[in-house]
Design a protein around this motif. Structure first.
Motif, short mmCIF file in Angstrom:
data_model
loop_
_atom_site.label_atom_id
_atom_site.label_comp_id
_atom_site.label_asym_id
_atom_site.label_seq_id
_atom_site.Cartn_x
_atom_site.Cartn_y
_atom_site.Cartn_z
N ILE A 71 0.82 -1.22 0.00
CA ILE A 71 0.00 0.00 0.00
C ILE A 71 0.85 1.27 0.00
O ILE A 71 0.32 2.35 -0.26
CB ILE A 71 -0.97 0.03 1.20
N THR A 72 2.14 1.13 0.30
CA THR A 72 3.02 2.31 0.28
C THR A 72 3.99 2.26 -0.91
O THR A 72 5.00 2.95 -0.91
CB THR A 72 3.83 2.42 1.59
N HIS A 73 3.67 1.44 -1.88
CA HIS A 73 4.55 1.30 -3.05
C HIS A 73 4.73 2.64 -3.75
O HIS A 73 3.77 3.38 -4.00
CB HIS A 73 3.94 0.30 -4.04
N GLY A 74 5.97 2.99 -4.03
CA GLY A 74 6.26 4.25 -4.72
C GLY A 74 6.51 5.42 -3.79
O GLY A 74 6.91 6.50 -4.24
N MET A 75 6.28 5.24 -2.48
CA MET A 75 6.51 6.32 -1.52
C MET A 75 7.97 6.39 -1.12
O MET A 75 8.70 5.40 -1.20
CB MET A 75 5.67 6.10 -0.25
N THR A 76 8.39 7.56 -0.68
CA THR A 76 9.74 7.71 -0.16
C THR A 76 9.82 7.09 1.24
O THR A 76 8.79 6.83 1.87
CB THR A 76 10.13 9.19 -0.06
N ALA A 77 11.04 6.87 1.73
CA ALA A 77 11.22 6.28 3.06
C ALA A 77 10.60 7.17 4.13
O ALA A 77 10.01 6.68 5.10
CB ALA A 77 12.70 6.07 3.34
N ASP A 78 10.72 8.48 3.97
CA ASP A 78 10.15 9.42 4.96
C ASP A 78 8.64 9.34 4.98
O ASP A 78 8.02 9.32 6.04
CB ASP A 78 10.60 10.85 4.63
N HIS A 79 8.02 9.28 3.81
CA HIS A 79 6.56 9.17 3.73
C HIS A 79 6.09 7.84 4.34
O HIS A 79 5.06 7.79 5.01
CB HIS A 79 6.09 9.28 2.29
N ILE A 88 -4.10 7.23 3.53
CA ILE A 88 -3.75 5.81 3.50
C ILE A 88 -3.43 5.26 4.89
O ILE A 88 -3.61 4.08 5.16
CB ILE A 88 -2.58 5.58 2.52
N ALA A 89 -2.97 6.11 5.79
CA ALA A 89 -2.66 5.66 7.15
C ALA A 89 -3.93 5.27 7.89
O ALA A 89 -3.95 4.30 8.66
CB ALA A 89 -1.92 6.75 7.92
N ALA A 90 -5.01 6.04 7.66
CA ALA A 90 -6.28 5.73 8.32
C ALA A 90 -6.99 4.57 7.64
O ALA A 90 -7.49 3.66 8.31
CB ALA A 90 -7.17 6.97 8.32
N PHE A 91 -7.04 4.61 6.32
CA PHE A 91 -7.68 3.53 5.56
C PHE A 91 -6.84 3.26 4.32
O PHE A 91 -6.57 4.19 3.55
CB PHE A 91 -9.10 3.93 5.14
N PRO A 92 -6.34 2.05 4.14
CA PRO A 92 -6.74 0.83 4.85
C PRO A 92 -5.79 0.37 5.96
O PRO A 92 -6.03 -0.66 6.55
CB PRO A 92 -6.71 -0.21 3.73
N LEU A 93 -4.71 1.14 6.25
CA LEU A 93 -3.72 0.61 7.19
C LEU A 93 -4.30 0.43 8.59
O LEU A 93 -4.27 -0.67 9.14
CB LEU A 93 -2.49 1.53 7.23
N ALA A 94 -4.81 1.52 9.18
CA ALA A 94 -5.36 1.41 10.54
C ALA A 94 -6.67 0.62 10.53
O ALA A 94 -6.86 -0.30 11.32
CB ALA A 94 -5.58 2.80 11.13
#
Length: 211
Positions: free
Chosen positions: A29-37, A114-120
């Protein structure tokens, strides 16, 4: 005993949360994001999920009372729900369902929420984890030290998920597909046993001849 209660709570929440599986989904779900993001998403998602579990533990039993549902009935229903989740893990259906949820969310909004849905919700604090928190809080029977221990265990499990998110790439390379499959099935069997125990406790509480 408090030690037995803490051990049971830790095993239940660890198996339901499944940090190793979450780490694999986190990469997706975090594909393509930087390490900081990724770190920001991991931290925010963990905090939101813990807040949801805390609310379930604090107010779940009161909500049941308002709805006229006994704790015994919820133990039986919750045990069956957890048993269903265990079956998904053993037969490798859970990861497919969670991946589908994650992919759907990416299409709607890749970064902003994305942190709230679907991760959390519903990956970390899904129906299984919320049910487990309510059941475990009910077993505490209002004893402050048991409830404090439960919330501490929930915080520990969420922290484990957070660490797994940060180490997601290394974990993925180390375990491989086979390692994750074997681990998921073993955890599913453990969760099935815990779920059956919840059902037994619920039936025992409403069966006259067990008293």
């Amino acid at each position: 005993m408090l030690v037995d209660y803490v051990t049971s709570a830790l095993a239940t929440l660890l198996v339901v949360a499944d940090p190793l599986l979450m780490s694999a989904l986190f990469l997706g779900i975090t594909h393509g994001m930087t390490a900081d993001h990724r770190r920001q998403v991991a931290l925010r998602g963990t905090i939101i999920a813990f807040a949801i579990l805390l609310a379930a533990g604090l107010g779940g039993a009161k909500l049941l009372d308002l709805l006229g549902i006994s704790l015994s009935a919820f133990r039986i229903a919750g045990g069956l729900l957890l048993l269903s989740a265990a079956a998904e893990m053993v037969f490798d259906r859970r990861s497919e369902r969670l991946k589908a949820t994650a992919e759907q969310a990416i299409t709607v909004d890749h970064v902003k929420n994305i942190a709230a849905f679907p991760l959390a919700i519903p990956l970390m604090a899904g129906p299984g984890a919320i049910t487990a928190m309510i059941l475990l809080a009910g077993r505490a029977e209002g004893r402050a030290e048991y409830l404090v221990a439960l919330y501490g265990v929930a915080a520990l499990v969420m922290a484990a998920c957070f660490v797994c998110f940060l180490l997601a790439e290394r974990i993925s390379r180390l375990m491989g597909i086979t390692g994750r499959a074997v681990t998921s099935r073993l955890l599913g069997i453990i969760l099935a046993a815990l779920a059956v125990q919840f059902v037994i406790d619920g039936v025992g509480a409403i069966t006259p001849w067990t008293h």
